[in-house]
Design an enzyme around this catalytic site. Structure first.
Site, short mmCIF file in Angstrom:
data_model
loop_
_atom_site.label_atom_id
_atom_site.label_comp_id
_atom_site.label_asym_id
_atom_site.label_seq_id
_atom_site.Cartn_x
_atom_site.Cartn_y
_atom_site.Cartn_z
N THR A 1 -9.52 0.38 -9.31
CA THR A 1 -8.59 -0.66 -8.90
C THR A 1 -8.68 -1.77 -9.93
O THR A 1 -9.58 -1.77 -10.75
CB THR A 1 -9.02 -1.15 -7.50
N GLY B 1 -13.41 -1.47 -7.05
CA GLY B 1 -14.70 -0.86 -6.76
C GLY B 1 -14.77 -0.02 -5.51
O GLY B 1 -15.85 0.13 -4.93
N ASP C 1 -7.71 8.65 0.05
CA ASP C 1 -8.28 7.58 0.86
C ASP C 1 -8.10 7.80 2.36
O ASP C 1 -8.63 7.03 3.16
CB ASP C 1 -7.64 6.23 0.48
N SER D 1 -7.60 1.00 3.14
CA SER D 1 -8.01 0.48 1.84
C SER D 1 -9.22 -0.44 2.01
O SER D 1 -9.43 -0.99 3.10
CB SER D 1 -6.86 -0.30 1.20
N SER D 2 -9.97 -0.61 0.94
CA SER D 2 -11.04 -1.62 0.91
C SER D 2 -10.64 -2.85 0.11
O SER D 2 -11.46 -3.75 -0.09
CB SER D 2 -12.31 -1.01 0.29
N ARG E 1 0.84 -1.19 0.00
CA ARG E 1 0.00 0.00 0.00
C ARG E 1 0.89 1.25 0.00
O ARG E 1 1.96 1.27 0.63
CB ARG E 1 -0.87 0.00 1.25
N THR F 1 -3.87 -0.70 -7.38
CA THR F 1 -4.70 0.44 -7.76
C THR F 1 -3.89 1.72 -7.92
O THR F 1 -2.80 1.86 -7.39
CB THR F 1 -5.79 0.67 -6.68
#
Length: 565
Positions: free
Chosen positions: A376, A468, A418, A447-448, A106, A394
């Site tokens: 992403t 998404g 984010d 993050s998701s 990340r 992403t």
């Protein structure tokens, strides 16, 4: 850069990003047969990149080699989200007695970042929205730990794609034409990705070459991650940041480290579920939701009954509330262990009223609501020895912040969006201002992303994930429930309509709005606001329990290919 006209950040926060690209076909119209192979499989949004991964498997590489090669290839062939200038999470299931591993690559906040660095005039597309890229470091760490083939062998296919070019298909042509037309303030993007410098329109069959990107990839192939984080590439990136008014420096690049972490592990109806830990919210939210749903007999109600949809929505609502309340970079904040416990899930399950929707505001009396004032890509890989990799990475929004590094040929992320920009400001429209995800130097933004592997008795059953934005975790939940609770194969599980509730805004997005009118009518009677919208891009591998074949299902909501042998 003066004169840029882009959507304000707050408007973008009000709508869950990337329910499907504008050019996506009808989610259920493709009718494509799933690919079935026995030796290896790569399923990705970009057909040329999927082919690269498959060829690496055929050349004797393992699933990690194929993942690294596919990721670098997608930086060339899917520039909307495939990247060198972004970051992500890779879940590696080695097979045998080895423990699953997550490679956390990340992005991080630059050293000069501050909690209040953004104002309400910021739109999220400026240079200060760029986080320190992690992709190259993450891919290198994964390869060092698990790769079989030489590093240069897995990067070189991407070099050749950029150098020699490749024939674009209709989906990519439409995407490129769209971003070029809307990016007048980003001349380098238009020069690199536009046909004839943005004067023409791409058509399927046209050839896209990217010589600057080829040079950058060749430096990475020759020198490893040092070819990105130091030397000429780092100089070009730092020069771009200075020219654009960004805060990312060469020192930030040199300091970046990808991390190896233990995945979040849950057990759902006898299946082992592995997904990434913080700073991804994916693993904790997914396991928390599955633990809640385990308290109910979904099969008895039926997949598209209002009862099943109601239970899934209420479960999503509660997990996403906990996401806002507790989750952030675990190197900076303490994430409670109880979130993935069965006892806590039982309490949440007991709080669900079987006959009515729970207003989202009722779940968060401790989170004051303030009055109102991404994209992403995911791919899945498995090899003949049973090693599986689920990788999601992403640039945040489609094409990131749209800043193309001059002379280097790659786009930069806008991942700083984010973070929670405005401390203490959480709104009913979906803006989150809770403390765990506030900006800090070196911190990874929440993050998701939810690359997931499901196993049974030590053997892989399912490899999945999705892009998404905040819809990602619920897309993965839908796929897992489809397979485990309703015995769907890969094609059926991927094609099935998806459901999303993000806590705030307090509304349900359901792809089956028109397919299941009676269920939707009942949900509305129970107090739900139900709307429609495409969701996710879940390129999935399922292992047929009867034959052991690898069944790959590309998600035709956007584009894709299941490439196996």
């Amino acid at each position: 850069m003066p004169g840029r006209r882009v959507p304000p950040l707050l408007c973008r926060l009000c709508v869950p990003a990337c329910f499907g690209l504008a050019f996506a076909p009808s989610p259920w119209a493709a009718g494509a047969e799933a690919a079935k192979e026995r030796h290896g499989m790569v399923v990705a949004v970009s057909p040329p990149a999927a082919d690269v991964g498959r060829d690496i498997l055929k050349a004797g590489g393992n699933a990690v080699d194929a993942t690294v090669a596919t990721a670098f290839a997608e930086a060339v062939t899917w520039p909307a989200a495939g990247n060198l200038g972004g970051g992500g999470f890779m879940l590696i299931y080695p097979g045998g007695k080895a423990e699953p591993v997550v490679i956390d690559y990340r992005e991080t906040a630059p050293a000069a970042a501050t909690t209040t660095m953004f104002t309400r005039k910021d739109d999220g597309y400026s240079a200060k929205s760029v986080g320190v890229p992690g992709t190259v470091a993450g891919l290198a760490l994964a390869h060092t730990r698990f790769g079989k083939l030489p590093w240069k062998d897995v990067v070189t296919p991407a070099v050749k794609l950029a150098e020699d070019g490749f024939a674009i298909d209709e989906a990519l042509a439409s995407s490129l034409n769209g971003v070029v037309a809307s990016s007048e303030a980003f001349p380098e993007l238009r020069r690199v990705l536009g046909k004839d410098g943005g004067k023409g329109r791409w058509r399927a069959g046209d050839r896209l070459t990217q010589p600057d990107l080829a040079k950058t990839l060749r430096r990475i192939a020759d020198d490893g991650p040092a070819g990105f984080y130091t030397g000429e590439t780092a100089d070009l990136l730092a020069t771009e940041m200075k020219a654009e008014g960004g805060i990312l420096t060469k020192e930030d690049l040199v300091s970046y480290k990808a991390k190896e972490r233990a995945p979040v592990h849950g057990v759902y109806r006898g299946y082992d579920v592995y997904a990434p830990p913080p700073p991804s919210s994916g693993g904790i939210c997914l396991v928390e939701m599955l633990n809640v749903l385990e308290n109910f007999d979904l099969r008895k109600h039926g997949r598209w009954s209002p009862e099943t949809l109601h239970l899934m929505i209420e479960t999503m609502r509660r997990a996403y509330c906990d996401r806002a309340r507790y989750l952030g970079d675990s190197d900076f904040v303490k994430v409670p262990d109880f979130l993935t416990s069965k006892d806590y899930a039982k309490k949440l399950a007991d709080s669900i009223d079987p006959d009515r929707a729970t207003p989202s505001a009722d779940l968060a009396k401790d989170i004051p609501l303030t009055a109102e004032g991404g994209d992403t890509t995911h791919f899945s890989v498995i090899d003949g020895d049973g090693m599986a990799v689920s990788n999601t990475y992403t640039l945040e929004q489609l094409y990131g912040c749209k800043i193309m590094v001059k002379g280097a040929g790659f786009l930069l992320n806008n991942e700083m969006t984010d973070f929670n920009w405005f401390p203490g400001e959480t709104t009913a429209k979906g803006q989150i201002g809770t403390e765990p995800n506030l900006i800090a130097p070196g911190k990874r933004m929440l993050s998701s992303q939810c690359p997931t592997v499901v196993a049974k008795d030590g053997k892989v059953v399912l490899v999945t994930g999705s892009p998404g934005s905040r819809t990602i975790i619920n897309t993965v939940l839908c796929v897992v429930v489809n397979v485990i609770d309703f015995d769907m194969d890969a094609r059926a599980a991927v094609d099935a309509p998806r459901l999303h509730h993000p806590w705030f805004p307090d509304e349900v997005r359901f792809e089956g709005l028109n397919q299941y009118p009676d269920a939707v009518k009942r949900l509305r009677e129970m107090g739900y606001v139900v709307v429609t919208g495409k969701q996710g891009d879940a390129h999935t591998i399922w292992v047929d329990p009867k034959t052991g074949a690898f069944v790959g299902a590309e998600d035709r909501r956007v584009d894709g290919k299941a490439a196996g042998y």
